[in-house]
Design an enzyme around this catalytic site. Sequence first.
Site, PDB file in Angstrom:
ATOM      1  N   SER A 265       0.829  -1.206   0.000  1.00  0.00           N
ATOM      2  CA  SER A 265       0.000   0.000   0.000  1.00  0.00           C
ATOM      3  C   SER A 265       0.870   1.266   0.000  1.00  0.00           C
ATOM      4  O   SER A 265       1.753   1.379  -0.827  1.00  0.00           O
ATOM      5  CB  SER A 265      -0.953  -0.078   1.193  1.00  0.00           C
ATOM      6  N   HIS A 406      -7.480  -5.661  -0.872  1.00  0.00           N
ATOM      7  CA  HIS A 406      -6.279  -4.912  -0.510  1.00  0.00           C
ATOM      8  C   HIS A 406      -5.718  -5.480   0.797  1.00  0.00           C
ATOM      9  O   HIS A 406      -6.286  -5.261   1.864  1.00  0.00           O
ATOM     10  CB  HIS A 406      -6.737  -3.457  -0.326  1.00  0.00           C
TER      11      HIS A 406
HETATM   12  C1  GCU Z   1      -5.405   4.880   1.270  1.00  0.00           C
HETATM   13  C2  GCU Z   1      -4.734   5.628   0.155  1.00  0.00           C
HETATM   14  C3  GCU Z   1      -3.840   4.715  -0.682  1.00  0.00           C
HETATM   15  C4  GCU Z   1      -2.901   3.926   0.191  1.00  0.00           C
HETATM   16  C5  GCU Z   1      -3.647   3.253   1.309  1.00  0.00           C
HETATM   17  C6  GCU Z   1      -2.762   2.633   2.380  1.00  0.00           C
HETATM   18  O1  GCU Z   1      -6.341   3.985   0.741  1.00  0.00           O
HETATM   19  O2  GCU Z   1      -5.709   6.255  -0.604  1.00  0.00           O
HETATM   20  O3  GCU Z   1      -3.101   5.473  -1.609  1.00  0.00           O
HETATM   21  O4  GCU Z   1      -2.180   3.010  -0.572  1.00  0.00           O
HETATM   22  O5  GCU Z   1      -4.434   4.193   2.010  1.00  0.00           O
HETATM   23  O6  GCU Z   1      -1.574   2.889   2.442  1.00  0.00           O
HETATM   24  O7  GCU Z   1      -3.294   1.920   3.219  1.00  0.00           O
END
Ligand code: GCU
Length: 426
Positions: A265, A406
């Site tokens: 992420s 995710h």
């Molecule tokens: C949010 C953000 C993402 C990121 C994610 C994370 O969803 O919008 O860009 O990758 O957080 O790091 O958990």
Amino acid sequence: MFHRFLVLSLVLMYCNMTEAQKIPTIYEEENVPKYTLPDPLIAEDGTPIKTAKQWINQRRPEILKIFEEQVYGRAPEFKGEIQFKVLEEDKNALGGKAIRKQVKVQLTNKADGPSMELLIYSPKNAKGPVPTFLTLNFYGNHTIHTDPAIHLSESWVRNNSAKGTKDNRATEKSRGASAERWPVERILERGFAIVAIYYGDIDPDFDDDFQNGVHPHYLSEGQKKPGPDQWGSISAWAWGLSRAMDYLEKDSLVDPNRVAVMGHSRLGKTSIWAGAQDTRFKVTICNNSGCGGAALNRRRFGESVRRINTSFPHWFCDNYVQYNDNEGDLAVDQHMLVSLIAPRAILICSAEEDRWADPKGEFLSAFHADSVYRLLGVEGIAAKEMPGLDQPVMSPIGYKIRPGKHNVLASDWEVYMDFANKHFTK
Ligand code: GCU
């Protein structure tokens, strides 16, 4: 005083989030705007790049500079020897499976300056230095495993009852709270070491105009905050990974020629930026990295540049805001970030339901970096189209997509380890 400032920062963060939610999101292919990608093999002055030498001397530095000045912000050069202290070592950890070490690594040359703590698990029966995964985590090293000897982080952490944090501090309840994502015993069993670092040791993840973490320690005389082309938080976290690498080069448990940098992420965005800059990382793995990571900006699918700059104004440098709804004016796109890693291996990992991160855009970055790898004499990506679910492409530019959300799963780690084994050379 600090508390008032923090409350203010969190209120601001909330306002940014609400503001961001008003920005429409593209979730249909037919709504993706038409775009032309910049060619990694045509220099800014129009010169076609035809040789590896031209790539190395001209084009690669040019692209790197654009990412530094327009996207992530340039991090300061670290001068001097890295200073560290081994706080704890157990040659018989995890029921005899591991050597565990906890090492404090200074992030400036001053002993009272900021530092980060490295948690290292290395396979006990190794015959010599081992291949290693270097990773950042979201809630503290003590969350990756229930091992009671792991120091409970004392740094600022985000409040999250599921992770056992309270008043922005870790509690005993946070031990092992993220263990699902970290199959430590399995990693050791397959002969790898794992190094964990809490990203908040390097820079706490909230927008405070860079008054905490490493940033204030690298301002020039009279400067109050980083300039528009200087490091945001992602750059700081990536820089921290390079400082960890400075230390790992000195640790006899680790083979410094076989270090993979892995992140998920926002920390996947960080691992790819770290891999792009620091050629000591022989393998880069970015999981569900999305916007500002592997996904192409020009597609605007899921999270867009405007959206990320609005929700997380501290992640990138201030120059990046110019490209909100204006991605076409940026002389690079994220396939060129992948190209900076060439000829070293990178595995880009998507999840089918993680549409916010634009799996197709993540694949296309891998695909459009191919020409640079081939110019350098290695195979790029062994796929002409996006592969099906659970059919990882394991070429030097690797790509995989799995069903689900995710997240990082134990099964993802099996592919990371297969990929690392394939691409590390002894
Ligand atoms: C949010 C953000 C993402 C990121 C994610 C994370 O969803 O919008 O860009 O990758 O957080 O790091 O958990």
